[in-house]
Design a protein around this motif. Structure first.
Motif, PDB file in Angstrom:
ATOM      1  N   LEU A 248      38.982  32.376  43.593  1.00  0.00           N
ATOM      2  CA  LEU A 248      37.718  33.108  43.709  1.00  0.00           C
ATOM      3  C   LEU A 248      36.817  33.871  42.919  1.00  0.00           C
ATOM      4  N   VAL A 249      37.641  34.732  42.401  1.00  0.00           N
ATOM      5  CA  VAL A 249      36.525  35.283  41.588  1.00  0.00           C
ATOM      6  C   VAL A 249      35.771  34.551  40.457  1.00  0.00           C
ATOM      7  N   ARG A 250      36.002  33.183  39.684  1.00  0.00           N
ATOM      8  CA  ARG A 250      36.197  31.930  39.091  1.00  0.00           C
ATOM      9  C   ARG A 250      35.322  32.131  39.501  1.00  0.00           C
ATOM     10  N   GLU A 251      35.046  31.506  40.718  1.00  0.00           N
ATOM     11  CA  GLU A 251      34.090  30.459  41.916  1.00  0.00           C
ATOM     12  C   GLU A 251      32.767  31.378  41.497  1.00  0.00           C
ATOM     13  N   LEU A 252      32.741  33.006  42.122  1.00  0.00           N
ATOM     14  CA  LEU A 252      31.841  33.625  42.112  1.00  0.00           C
ATOM     15  C   LEU A 252      30.980  34.493  41.300  1.00  0.00           C
ATOM     16  N   GLY A 253      32.068  33.959  39.770  1.00  0.00           N
ATOM     17  CA  GLY A 253      30.500  33.857  38.368  1.00  0.00           C
ATOM     18  C   GLY A 253      31.219  35.481  37.125  1.00  0.00           C
ATOM     19  N   PHE A 254      31.551  35.541  37.932  1.00  0.00           N
ATOM     20  CA  PHE A 254      32.570  37.336  37.371  1.00  0.00           C
ATOM     21  C   PHE A 254      33.229  36.766  35.997  1.00  0.00           C
ATOM     22  N   PRO A 255      32.734  37.605  34.995  1.00  0.00           N
ATOM     23  CA  PRO A 255      33.306  37.071  33.628  1.00  0.00           C
ATOM     24  C   PRO A 255      34.686  37.575  33.002  1.00  0.00           C
ATOM     25  N   GLY A 256      35.039  38.404  33.720  1.00  0.00           N
ATOM     26  CA  GLY A 256      36.359  38.528  33.735  1.00  0.00           C
ATOM     27  C   GLY A 256      36.777  38.924  34.540  1.00  0.00           C
ATOM     28  N   LEU A 257      38.636  39.310  34.169  1.00  0.00           N
ATOM     29  CA  LEU A 257      39.331  39.855  35.768  1.00  0.00           C
ATOM     30  C   LEU A 257      40.134  40.635  35.065  1.00  0.00           C
ATOM     31  N   VAL A 258      41.133  41.569  36.028  1.00  0.00           N
ATOM     32  CA  VAL A 258      41.935  42.311  35.079  1.00  0.00           C
ATOM     33  C   VAL A 258      43.128  42.413  36.714  1.00  0.00           C
ATOM     34  N   THR A 259      44.636  42.563  35.354  1.00  0.00           N
ATOM     35  CA  THR A 259      45.347  41.864  35.847  1.00  0.00           C
ATOM     36  C   THR A 259      47.255  42.517  35.480  1.00  0.00           C
ATOM     37  N   GLY A 260      48.456  42.184  35.710  1.00  0.00           N
ATOM     38  CA  GLY A 260      49.109  42.176  34.954  1.00  0.00           C
ATOM     39  C   GLY A 260      50.719  41.926  35.549  1.00  0.00           C
ATOM     40  N   LEU A 261      51.634  41.352  34.865  1.00  0.00           N
ATOM     41  CA  LEU A 261      52.960  40.789  35.571  1.00  0.00           C
ATOM     42  C   LEU A 261      53.909  41.200  34.510  1.00  0.00           C
ATOM     43  N   LEU A 262      55.004  41.974  35.317  1.00  0.00           N
ATOM     44  CA  LEU A 262      56.332  42.399  34.696  1.00  0.00           C
ATOM     45  C   LEU A 262      57.609  41.410  35.048  1.00  0.00           C
ATOM     46  N   ASP A 263      57.906  40.957  34.684  1.00  0.00           N
ATOM     47  CA  ASP A 263      59.487  40.668  34.922  1.00  0.00           C
ATOM     48  C   ASP A 263      60.533  42.001  35.337  1.00  0.00           C
ATOM     49  N   GLU A 264      61.784  41.245  36.258  1.00  0.00           N
ATOM     50  CA  GLU A 264      62.637  42.217  35.962  1.00  0.00           C
ATOM     51  C   GLU A 264      63.207  43.271  35.084  1.00  0.00           C
ATOM     52  N   ASP A 265      63.539  42.548  33.670  1.00  0.00           N
ATOM     53  CA  ASP A 265      63.285  43.756  32.115  1.00  0.00           C
ATOM     54  C   ASP A 265      62.790  44.491  32.056  1.00  0.00           C
ATOM     55  N   GLY A 266      61.089  44.551  32.417  1.00  0.00           N
ATOM     56  CA  GLY A 266      59.967  45.098  31.967  1.00  0.00           C
ATOM     57  C   GLY A 266      59.997  44.518  30.472  1.00  0.00           C
ATOM     58  N   ASN A 267      59.393  43.218  30.788  1.00  0.00           N
ATOM     59  CA  ASN A 267      59.078  42.229  29.395  1.00  0.00           C
ATOM     60  C   ASN A 267      57.937  41.630  30.149  1.00  0.00           C
ATOM     61  N   ILE A 268      56.708  41.399  29.309  1.00  0.00           N
ATOM     62  CA  ILE A 268      55.261  40.612  30.021  1.00  0.00           C
ATOM     63  C   ILE A 268      56.422  39.397  30.847  1.00  0.00           C
ATOM     64  N   ASP A 269      56.039  39.082  31.802  1.00  0.00           N
ATOM     65  CA  ASP A 269      56.011  37.251  32.956  1.00  0.00           C
ATOM     66  C   ASP A 269      55.851  36.329  32.005  1.00  0.00           C
ATOM     67  N   ILE A 270      56.076  36.079  30.949  1.00  0.00           N
ATOM     68  CA  ILE A 270      54.983  34.423  30.083  1.00  0.00           C
ATOM     69  C   ILE A 270      54.550  33.732  31.206  1.00  0.00           C
TER      70      ILE A 270
END
Length: 247
Positions: free
Chosen positions: A81-103
């Motif tokens: 949706l954010v991409r469709e509306l034409g925003f230039p960027g977004l902010v997000t983040g996901l981790l796994d159970e062990d505190g690593n980046i959820d690759i």
């Protein structure tokens, strides 16, 4: 010159921040949760009312950054949706159970956000190994990391912020959490390129009639007759400090 990003919880606040010299807006809902995905209506009106770059947060709930399949699916829909509306960027983040980046999931995020600048937010401050996470996010193609240097405030975490900054220009390290006019010079002197502040204040509700006998919040202590908003003067002061430092 250092870039000033202001975290805004309404379109009105984003307009104020823009008028007072902000370079970019992080658009969120729910200040008490630390920022959640704004509604469709808010996103749409932000696109119409604000001309500087606006990066909405994609975060389905408060709490940790380890999401269920249903939550993650909703996040991908919000990114579309954010991409469709034409925003230039977004902010997000996901981790796994062990505190690593959820690759695996971050790969899906990067592919869904194609063409948008992705900021990895303060989920970074909850990860186990910040230097490893920094490398991983660089490989994934993340544009910047918003961090307090894994401490309660960016001022306390300045050592790690400086250390990360020394690694390379990508991802950009943006300092955030307790960044304000009174300590801005510290970050500018350390050569931090991007600064994130909510420049906020609690504003009393305009309501004259108040039923004080009950609360709509699960937090019994919550003051429902105040709301969080950008203090335009504070934005202007920070912007002038940045400009003065640059000269």
């Amino acid at each position: 010159m250092a870039l000033l990003e202001i975290c805004c919880y309404s379109v009105e606040c984003a307009v104020t921040a823009q008028e007072q010299g902000a370079d970019r807006i992080e658009l969120c809902a729910a200040p008490k949760e630390g920022g959640l995905t704004p509604s469709f209506g808010v996103l749409k009106s932000a696109r119409q009312a604000v001309t500087i770059p606006v990066h909405p947060i994609i975060r389905p709930r408060g709490g940790d950054f380890c999401y269920t399949a249903g939550e993650f699916s909703a996040m991908l829909d919000d990114i579309a949706l954010v991409r469709e509306l034409g925003f230039p960027g977004l902010v997000t983040g996901l981790l796994d159970e062990d505190g690593n980046i959820d690759i695996p999931r971050m790969r899906q995020v990067m592919s869904a956000a194609q063409g948008l600048a992705v900021t990895f937010h303060r989920a970074f401050d909850m990860c186990k190994d910040p230097l490893q996470a920094f490398e991983t996010l660089g490989e994934l193609g993340v544009a910047r990391i918003l961090t307090s240097g894994q401490r309660a405030s960016a001022e306390k975490g300045l050592q790690l912020i400086t250390e990360l900054k020394a690694h390379s220009g990508v991802p950009i390290i943006m300092a955030g959490a307790g960044v304000r006019a009174s300590n801005l010079e510290l970050f500018l002197d350390a050569g931090v390129e991007e600064l994130h502040s909510s420049a906020g204040q609690w504003i009393p509700s305009p309501m004259r009639y108040r039923n004080t006998g009950l609360s709509m919040s699960t937090d019994a202590e919550a003051d429902e007759y105040s709301r969080y908003g950008v203090d335009g003067e504070s934005v202007a002061v920070m912007k002038s400090l940045i400009e003065r430092h640059h000269v």
